[in-house]
Design an enzyme around this catalytic site. Structure first.
Site, PDB file in Angstrom:
ATOM      1  N   GLU A  22      47.202  38.435  -3.326  1.00  0.00           N
ATOM      2  CA  GLU A  22      45.986  38.576  -4.134  1.00  0.00           C
ATOM      3  C   GLU A  22      45.197  39.820  -3.753  1.00  0.00           C
ATOM      4  O   GLU A  22      44.615  40.480  -4.617  1.00  0.00           O
ATOM      5  CB  GLU A  22      45.109  37.331  -4.012  1.00  0.00           C
ATOM      6  CG  GLU A  22      45.657  36.105  -4.749  1.00  0.00           C
ATOM      7  CD  GLU A  22      46.872  35.480  -4.077  1.00  0.00           C
ATOM      8  OE1 GLU A  22      47.093  35.765  -2.871  1.00  0.00           O
ATOM      9  OE2 GLU A  22      47.605  34.722  -4.732  1.00  0.00           O
ATOM     10  N   HIS A  70      43.324  23.475  -6.165  1.00  0.00           N
ATOM     11  CA  HIS A  70      43.605  23.712  -7.583  1.00  0.00           C
ATOM     12  C   HIS A  70      42.435  23.204  -8.418  1.00  0.00           C
ATOM     13  O   HIS A  70      42.615  22.772  -9.545  1.00  0.00           O
ATOM     14  CB  HIS A  70      44.916  23.040  -8.006  1.00  0.00           C
ATOM     15  CG  HIS A  70      46.108  23.553  -7.266  1.00  0.00           C
ATOM     16  ND1 HIS A  70      46.481  23.074  -6.037  1.00  0.00           N
ATOM     17  CD2 HIS A  70      46.986  24.544  -7.564  1.00  0.00           C
ATOM     18  CE1 HIS A  70      47.550  23.728  -5.611  1.00  0.00           C
ATOM     19  NE2 HIS A  70      47.873  24.632  -6.517  1.00  0.00           N
TER      20      HIS A  70
END
Ligand SMILES: Cc1ncc(C[n+]2csc(CCOP(=O)(O)OP(=O)(O)O)c2C)c(N)n1
Lengths: 424, 351
Positions: free
Chosen positions: B86, B156
């Site tokens: 990322e 999540h």
């Protein structure tokens, strides 16, 4: 020519500890795993130990006495005029560093970082790329900007964060940047510029421009996660970017033995599929030549290259650091006396008859005077107007920031004598 | 509820429509949120040849199908997988944007944006300011699915908008339905500032609606009054808007009229619209999935308290996630659902 020799000798690499088990192992087939290229199977357990690999050699043209090494020659593209120009710039940077280091000691600017010992690395590489190539710097690369034409006045304006500073007085000293000179503005967080350089290079590639990114960083910064990100992204997207590691032995007080255990930064290139070149950073000719060669490779092969220059940080890390607390004065003296990039080039030029001691003394005087003049001019200028503090956060000025600006101006109007606009 | 066309026309004209809609009925198409986002990216790529889309697994269409067919349409150079990193995605995107090109970078889950936090907060947000406007990375948008999904647990489900809202230089945008998603994403991609765009993943398939075809934008920095009312102002964003509409329905049955406002842009946020509403209703409830302490509701509550002190009839209520990591088995209990919001309405009305 000389470069080709380096890569060949690498390939033939004579092993210092040739393991016997390994030499007896035989290839007994190949595996076509999706996770590797065709991988050979062998019948002997094999440990691949980097300690058994040769140290990657550093390319050198000019020896410590200023003589061209055996089998070497002055790199193509270098002539008397360019060499003298390079030397003059090295001296100018040196004088700038001397003057501003002292200015900080006297409290006239808040911070400074010198590039003593790395002048060969900076000017050699700056001359080896093209003016349109995009520079992503760490902070110890003022020489590259100087070579591109950033003036002493411009340096001084940034250092004093005055009204003429292109950065509008917002960042610490030595965080230079110039859009005109394709030099992206320096920021303090280490290694962040590495993946950015890869992204910019990818942009040049899609635009089909004859242009690369060159990204400078120290061997300490190379321990950051962004180093890993950048090399891997650059390799997988085939970005025209030159990663340029300045290995000067220390990251502030941390010696390289606490920084990594591999063969410097260069050895990491292979793991990413990136060609590497190691070079003697105190030899401006060699740095110039490898940078040119790397640029050529990047453009013809359409992939990144990693250069590691080996040099020594002769100065303190910054004005906030006293490096004698973690390294011997004798060590510093050794490098200054025996392996200084300026001395080496000067000896070469003297021998060639391209330079004289008289010219040397007068150049140093002139440059020192020039720097002092720029300093005096920059010091006399005021800081940017207070309300510019609220500009450029966004392209437009959102309402909440306009309101805060208004609040501040009203506050200042109420207490006009309370906030001085001088000093740091 | 407004009639379908009226509502959408309002949306399109408010959004500096690139097309003249005139009196002709607006042409719309039924889409869910991921197809609307896909459509927005298709328009962005068609209208800007420098635009590129990248991130983990975007080439085959993305794990949420948002980038389906885009590689086939625009080529492997412009729609490509990045390595799984990322901070690399963010840094690469910043560099790409810094040379004047449009970067649409995907972070697979908002929960995984933190490795890129340094690049986004220290680099992207400060790029223009620190260079004295010599350089910028304004043509940059980070997209990331955020929020509860029923079974996402710690990693999540997160709603990290408040972390970014604390960073001058960034814009933070969250849509609530397919039409808003398309218009806001196009506006974010074209905004000359770096934008973090969070997509409510629970709504990717669940939210279906009419979406204007072609090129249109919903302006950033403006809240949207989803439902007009007189007694209580309910403010939220993203997936929480469904909860607030449900709450407003419950309140209506109880005889309380709620004004429901979708903030849409978290930074910089539309103080005016909320302020005007609270001056009228005298009561404010702000609701978000993210934990209460340091959540963006605190910013709204304190600003509105400063501006509407004399209009307020009751303390401002924050109905948020609890100050725990996002739990798996207890998700139902954790979420600031309609009933919890309804209780808050009773409290402020009876104060
Ligand atoms: C992310 C980050 N961590 C720590 C620092 C503090 N810091 C500034 S310079 C420096 C050492 C860098 O060493 P190196 O990369 O080897 O470059 P050199 O100073 O030797 O040129 C450190 C730790 C920083 N600026 N950014």
């Amino acid at each position: 020519m000389a470069l080709r020799f380096v890569s060949k000798s690498l390939a033939r690499g004579h092993r210092r500890f040739a393991p016997t088990a390994k030499s007896m192992s035989t290839v007994v087939g190949y595996g076509d795993f999706p996770g590797g290229q065709k991988v050979p199977y062998v019948n002997k357990l094999t440990v691949v130990d980097p300690k058994e690999k040769d140290v990657i050699p550093a390319y050198r043209v000019l020896d410590q006495q200023g003589k061209i090494v055996e089998g070497g020659s002055l790199p193509e593209g270098l002539n008397e005029e360019l060499v003298v120009d390079l030397y003059k710039n090295m001296v100018r940077l040196n004088q700038m560093d001397n003057v501003f280091y002292d200015a900080q000691r006297q409290g006239r600017i808040s911070f400074y970082m010198t590039a003593f010992g790395e002048e060969g690395t900076l000017f050699g590489s700056a001359a080896g790329i093209k003016p349109r190539d995009m520079v992503f710097a760490q902070y110890r690369e003022a020489g590259v900007l100087m070579w591109r034409g950033f003036t002493l006045d411009q340096f001084a304006d940034q250092l004093f964060s005055n009204e003429d500073d292109l950065g509008k007085g917002r960042q610490m000293p030595v965080h230079y940047g110039s859009r005109e000179l394709n030099y992206q503005t320096v920021s303090s967080p280490l290694a962040t510029q590495l993946p950015q350089a890869a992204g910019a290079a990818y942009g040049f590639k899609l635009a089909k421009e004859d242009r690369i990114s060159i990204c400078y960083f120290g061997e300490g910064a190379a321990s950051e996660g962004d180093f890993h990100a950048a090399l891997n992204f650059a390799a997988t997207r085939d970005c025209p970017v030159l990663f340029f590691a300045r290995n000067n032995g220390y990251a502030i007080s941390t010696p390289v033995k606490d920084q990594f255990r591999g063969d410097g930064i260069a050895s990491r290139g292979a793991g990413y599929g990136i060609p590497v070149i190691r070079v003697d950073g105190n030899d401006i000719f060699a740095v110039y030549e490898v940078t040119k060669k790397a640029r050529e490779l990047i453009m013809t092969e359409g992939r990144p290259v990693l250069i590691e220059t080996m040099s020594y940080r002769q100065g303190h890390h910054s004005t906030s650091d006293d490096s004698t607390r973690y390294r011997e004065v004798s060590e510093i003296k050794f490098w200054k006396d025996t392996n200084c990039p300026l001395t080496r080039l000067k000896l070469f030029m003297l021998e060639k008859g391209w330079w004289s001691e008289e010219r040397d003394v007068s150049l140093k005087d002139t440059e020192r005077t020039n720097v002092l003049q720029s300093l005096a001019k920059a010091e006399a200028k005021g800081i940017p107007h207070i309300s510019t503090m609220f500009n450029d956060v966004y392209k437009e000025k959102p309402r909440h920031i306009q309101e805060q600006e208004q609040e501040m101006l009203e506050h200042l109007a109420k207490y006009p004598d309370h906030y001085s606009s001088t000093g740091h | 509820m407004f009639a379908k066309t009226t509502k959408l026309q309002r949306l399109a004209t408010a959004g500096r429509a690139r097309r003249a809609f005139s009196a002709a009925p607006l042409v719309t198409e039924r889409m869910n949120m991921f197809t609307a986002l896909n459509d927005a990216m298709r328009v962005a790529m068609e209208t800007d040849p420098t635009a590129a889309i990248f991130g983990e697994d975007v080439a085959f269409g993305g794990v949420f199908r948002c980038t389906v067919d885009l590689k086939e349409k625009f080529g492997e150079d412009r729609v490509f997988n990045s390595p799984l990193c990322e901070q690399g995605i963010a840094g690469f995107a910043i560099g790409y944007a810094s040379v004047g090109r449009t970067a649409i970078a995907e972070i697979q889950f908002a929960d995984y944006i933190f490795p890129a936090f340094d690049q986004i907060v220290n680099e992207a947000a400060k790029f223009r300011y620190r260079s004295g406007n010599q350089w910028d990375c304004g043509k940059l948008t980070f997209r990331a699915p955020y929020g509860a999904v029923g079974h996402g647990a710690h990693y999540h489900s997160q709603s990290p908008e408040a972390y970014f809202a604390h960073t001058p230089g960034l814009k933070v945008v969250i849509p609530r339905n397919p039409a808003q998603a398309k218009g806001l994403l196009l506006a974010s991609i074209r905004d000359p500032n770096p934008v973090v765009f969070f997509e409510p993943k629970a709504l990717y398939r669940a939210s279906v609606g009419e979406v204007p075809v072609g090129d249109f934008e919903v302006p950033l920095g403006q809240a949207d009054i989803v439902r007009a009312g007189t007694d209580v102002t309910l403010v939220g964003w993203g997936a929480q808007m469904r909860v607030l509409e449900e709450t407003a329905d419950m309140a209506e049955e109880a005889g309380v009229s709620c004004e429901v406002i979708d903030l849409q842009t978290i930074l910089p946020w539309d103080v005016d619209t909320i302020e005007q509403s609270v001056r009228k209703t005298g009561r404010l409830i702000v609701s978000h999935e993210a934990p209460k302490t340091g959540g963006f509701a605190a910013e709204i509550a304190s600003t509105i308290q400063e501006r509407c002190f004399l209009s307020l009839e009751a303390p401002i209520q924050r109905i948020c996630g609890y100050d725990t990591p996002f739990p798996l088995a207890h998700e139902k209990f954790y979420l600031p659902d309609a009933l919890k919001n309804f209780e808050a309405i009773k409290k402020v009305v009876n104060y």
